[in-house]
Design an enzyme around this catalytic site. Structure first.
Site, short mmCIF file in Angstrom:
data_model
loop_
_atom_site.label_atom_id
_atom_site.label_comp_id
_atom_site.label_asym_id
_atom_site.label_seq_id
_atom_site.Cartn_x
_atom_site.Cartn_y
_atom_site.Cartn_z
N PHE A 117 -23.88 50.44 -20.83
CA PHE A 117 -22.84 49.97 -22.02
C PHE A 117 -21.83 49.16 -21.86
O PHE A 117 -20.90 49.28 -20.77
CB PHE A 117 -22.48 51.17 -22.88
CG PHE A 117 -21.65 50.70 -24.12
CD1 PHE A 117 -22.44 50.42 -25.11
CD2 PHE A 117 -20.22 50.85 -24.26
CE1 PHE A 117 -21.85 50.00 -26.40
CE2 PHE A 117 -19.58 50.34 -25.26
CZ PHE A 117 -20.43 50.22 -26.40
N ASP A 138 -17.74 47.16 -14.30
CA ASP A 138 -17.28 47.48 -15.75
C ASP A 138 -16.75 48.97 -15.62
O ASP A 138 -17.47 50.11 -15.63
CB ASP A 138 -18.51 47.52 -16.76
CG ASP A 138 -17.82 47.60 -18.17
OD1 ASP A 138 -16.56 48.36 -18.19
OD2 ASP A 138 -18.55 47.62 -19.25
N LYS A 158 -9.68 51.27 -22.17
CA LYS A 158 -9.62 52.60 -22.47
C LYS A 158 -8.56 53.39 -21.88
O LYS A 158 -7.36 53.16 -22.42
CB LYS A 158 -11.07 53.40 -22.17
CG LYS A 158 -12.25 53.06 -23.13
CD LYS A 158 -13.43 53.91 -23.10
CE LYS A 158 -14.21 53.49 -24.34
NZ LYS A 158 -15.47 52.85 -23.91
C1 LIG Z 1 -16.04 51.66 -24.14
C2 LIG Z 1 -16.80 50.63 -23.25
C3 LIG Z 1 -16.87 49.34 -23.38
C4 LIG Z 1 -16.27 48.58 -24.60
O1 LIG Z 1 -14.89 48.94 -24.88
P1 LIG Z 1 -14.20 48.65 -26.37
O2 LIG Z 1 -12.85 48.78 -26.08
O3 LIG Z 1 -14.94 49.67 -27.18
O4 LIG Z 1 -14.35 47.44 -26.77
C5 LIG Z 1 -17.03 48.47 -22.31
N1 LIG Z 1 -17.69 49.28 -21.25
C6 LIG Z 1 -17.69 50.30 -21.10
C7 LIG Z 1 -18.39 50.98 -19.79
C8 LIG Z 1 -17.37 51.19 -22.08
O5 LIG Z 1 -17.47 52.46 -21.88
#
Ligand SMILES: *Cc1c(COP(=O)(O)O)cnc(C)c1O
Length: 396
Positions: free
Chosen positions: A132, A217, A246
Site C-alpha cells: 500500500f 516506503d 504518519k
Molecule cells: C498510510 C500509508 C500511505 C499513505 O499515507 P497518507 O498519509 O494516507 O497519504 C503510504 N504508504 C504507506 C505504507 C502507508 O501506510
C-alpha cells in the site's frame, strides 16, 4: 441501530462513536466511555494523544506564524531536515502534507534521476503485491491493488508488481528499463508482513548490479515504530529514497521524502513543489516529535514493549490455534492473522474498550502509541483473550 444520514462522502463506514478527547494511550468518547487505543490513528499518534511537548510546540508556533509557503525559507525546515539527514542515509529532504505525497515525490525523483542521466526509457517501477502506497494515481498504480484501481480509468504505464517475498519473480521482472523498486520494509495495510533482512540485502545487491534505485516506503513502519528510527536500519541496508509520514508528525499532518545525493540529481529548481508542505506548524510539531522519537532510551522502550507484546500475541496464537493462524509484524506494528474476517472481532473489541485496526489477508492490526507501558499491553491482551474466547464459543 440505524446510522443518521451524513454529508460526508461515504467512502468510509465508521462505527457510531465520536471521540472528544485523548490523553496518552486513552481516548474518551462523547458519552464519556474510555477506550484503550491500540491503533493510534493508524500508526500516527506515536507519542500518544495530547503529548505535552507536542501541545506546547504547536501552541507556541500557532501564536507566532502559520504559513508563508515555500517561496520563502521556512522556519524549522532546515533544522528538521538536518535531523533526518544526521540519522539516515539521506542528503536531502522534501516536506509534504501526507504519506501519499511523499510516495508521489519519491517516485517522481526516481524517474527524474534516470531522465537526468539521459536514460529516458528507464521509467518502470516494480512494486509488490499486497503493498500500500496511498491513494493518488501513482500510488494506486505502484501497489497494483485491483480494489483501489477499479473504475478509475486505465492503469498507468510503467508499473508492475511481483509477489511478496518472491526473489525469483523480482529478478525476472528487472530489466534495462527498471527505474526503481518500491517496498515497505514492513507491509502495513497489506497484512502486517515484515520483509526478512536478507531480502532487503539482496535487493540492494540487485539495485547496485542493475543500476536501479530503491525506494523504501516507511510511511507506516518508520518513525521508531519497529524500535529503530527507520525500519530498514535493522537490515543494515540503505535505500536511495525513502517516504515517511504518519508517525513523524505525531498527529499533525506531515510527511517527507528523503533522498541521497545520487538519486537527487534530477530534482533541480522547478522540478517539484508544494504549497503547504513543510509549513511552520508542521515543522514545529515535527521537530518536537522527532526529539522524542530519536532518543536512545525511547527506542529501547519501544523494543522492550514490542518484545512483551509480541510474546503475548504468540501466546494468544497458541491458545486459539484454529482461529489465530499466525502472529506477525515487527516492533509495535503487529498483527494476528485469523482464519476468519477480522472485522466482527474488531467490533467486539471496541465494545470491550479496545481499539484496533484490520489489514488485508484477514489480519487484526495493532499499532499502539509507542509510549505504551507494560500495563497497557497486559490490559489489551486480557481484552483480546476474552474476545477470542467468545469468538470460538459464541454465547447463547
Ligand atoms: C498510510 C500509508 C500511505 C499513505 O499515507 P497518507 O498519509 O494516507 O497519504 C503510504 N504508504 C504507506 C505504507 C502507508 O501506510
Amino acid at each position: 441501530m440505524s446510522v443518521a444520514p451524513s454529508p460526508i462522502l461515504p467512502v468510509y463506514s465508521p462505527p457510531d462513536v465520536v471521540f472528544e478527547r485523548g490523553e496518552g494511550v486513552w481516548l474518551t468518547a462523547r458519552d464519556g466511555r474510555r477506550y484503550l487505543d491500540f491503533i493510534a490513528g493508524i500508526a500516527v499518534n506515536a507519542l500518544g494523544h495530547a503529548h505535552p511537548k507536542l501541545v506546547e510546540a504547536l501552541a507556541a508556533q500557532a501564536s507566532k506564524l502559520w504559513h508563508v509557503s515555500n517561496m520563502f525559507r521556512v522556519a524549522g525546515q532546515e533544522e528538521l531536515a538536518q535531523r533526518y539527514i544526521d540519522t539516515s542515509f539521506a542528503d536531502y529532504v522534501f516536506f509534504t502534507n501526507s504519506g501519499t505525497e511523499a510516495v508521489e515525490g519519491a517516485l517522481k525523483t526516481a524517474r527524474k534521476h534516470h531522465s537526468a542521466n539521459g536514460d529516458l526509457d528507464r521509467i518502470e517501477i516494480i512494486g509488490f503485491q499486497g503493498s500500500f502506497h496511498g491513494r493518488s494515481y501513482a500510488a494506486i498504480n505502484a501497489s497494483g491493488n485491483a480494489a483501489y484501481l477499479d473504475g478509475f480509468g486505465p492503469r498507468l504505464p510503467g508499473f508492475v508488481q511481483v509477489p511478496f517475498g518472491d526473489h525469483e519473480a523480482l529478478t525476472k521482472a528487472i530489466g534495462p528499463n527498471t527505474a526503481a523498486v518500491i517496498l515497505e520494509p514492513v507491509q502495513g495495510e497489506g497484512g502486517v508482513r515484515a520483509v526478512p533482512d536478507q531480502c532487503l540485502q539482496g535487493l540492494r545487491k540487485l539495485a547496485d548490479e542493475h543500476g536501479f534505485l530503491i525506494i523504501f516506503d516507511e510511511v507506516q513502519c518508520g518513525a521508531s515504530r519497529t524500535g529503530k528510527l527507520w525500519a530498514h536500519q535493522w537490515a543494515g541496508v540503505e535505500p536511495d529514497i525513502m517516504a515517511v509520514a504518519k508517525g513523524v508528525g505525531g498527529g499533525f499532518p506531515m510527511g517527507a521524502f528523503l533522498v541521497n545525493k545520487k538519486a537527487a540529481n534530477g530534482m533541480t529548481r522547478g522540478a517539484h513543489g508544494t504549497t503547504f508542505g513543510g509549513n511552520p506548524l508542521a515543522m514545529a510539531v515535527g521537530l518536537a516529535c522527532f526529539e522524542e522519537l530519536a532518543k536512545p532510551a525511547f527506542l529501547e522502550h519501544v523494543t522492550a514493549m514490542s518484545n512483551h507484546f509480541g510474546q503475548a500475541l504468540e501466546g494468544l496464537r497458541d491458545r486459539y490455534p484454529g482461529l489465530v493462524l499466525e502472529a506477525r509484524g515487527k516492533g509495535l506494528l503487529r498483527g494476528l492473522k485469523l482464519s476468519v474476517d477480522p472485522k466482527p472481532l474488531q467490533a467486539a473489541l471496541r465494545d470491550k474498550g479496545l481499539l484496533v485496526g484490520v489489514a488485508g489477508d484477514n489480519v487484526l492490526r495493532f499499532a499502539p502509541p509507542l509510549i505504551i507501558g507494560s500495563e497497557h499491553v497486559t490490559q489489551a491482551v486480557a481484552i483480546l483473550d476474552t474476545a477470542l474466547a467468545e469468538a470460538i464459543r459464541p454465547q447463547a
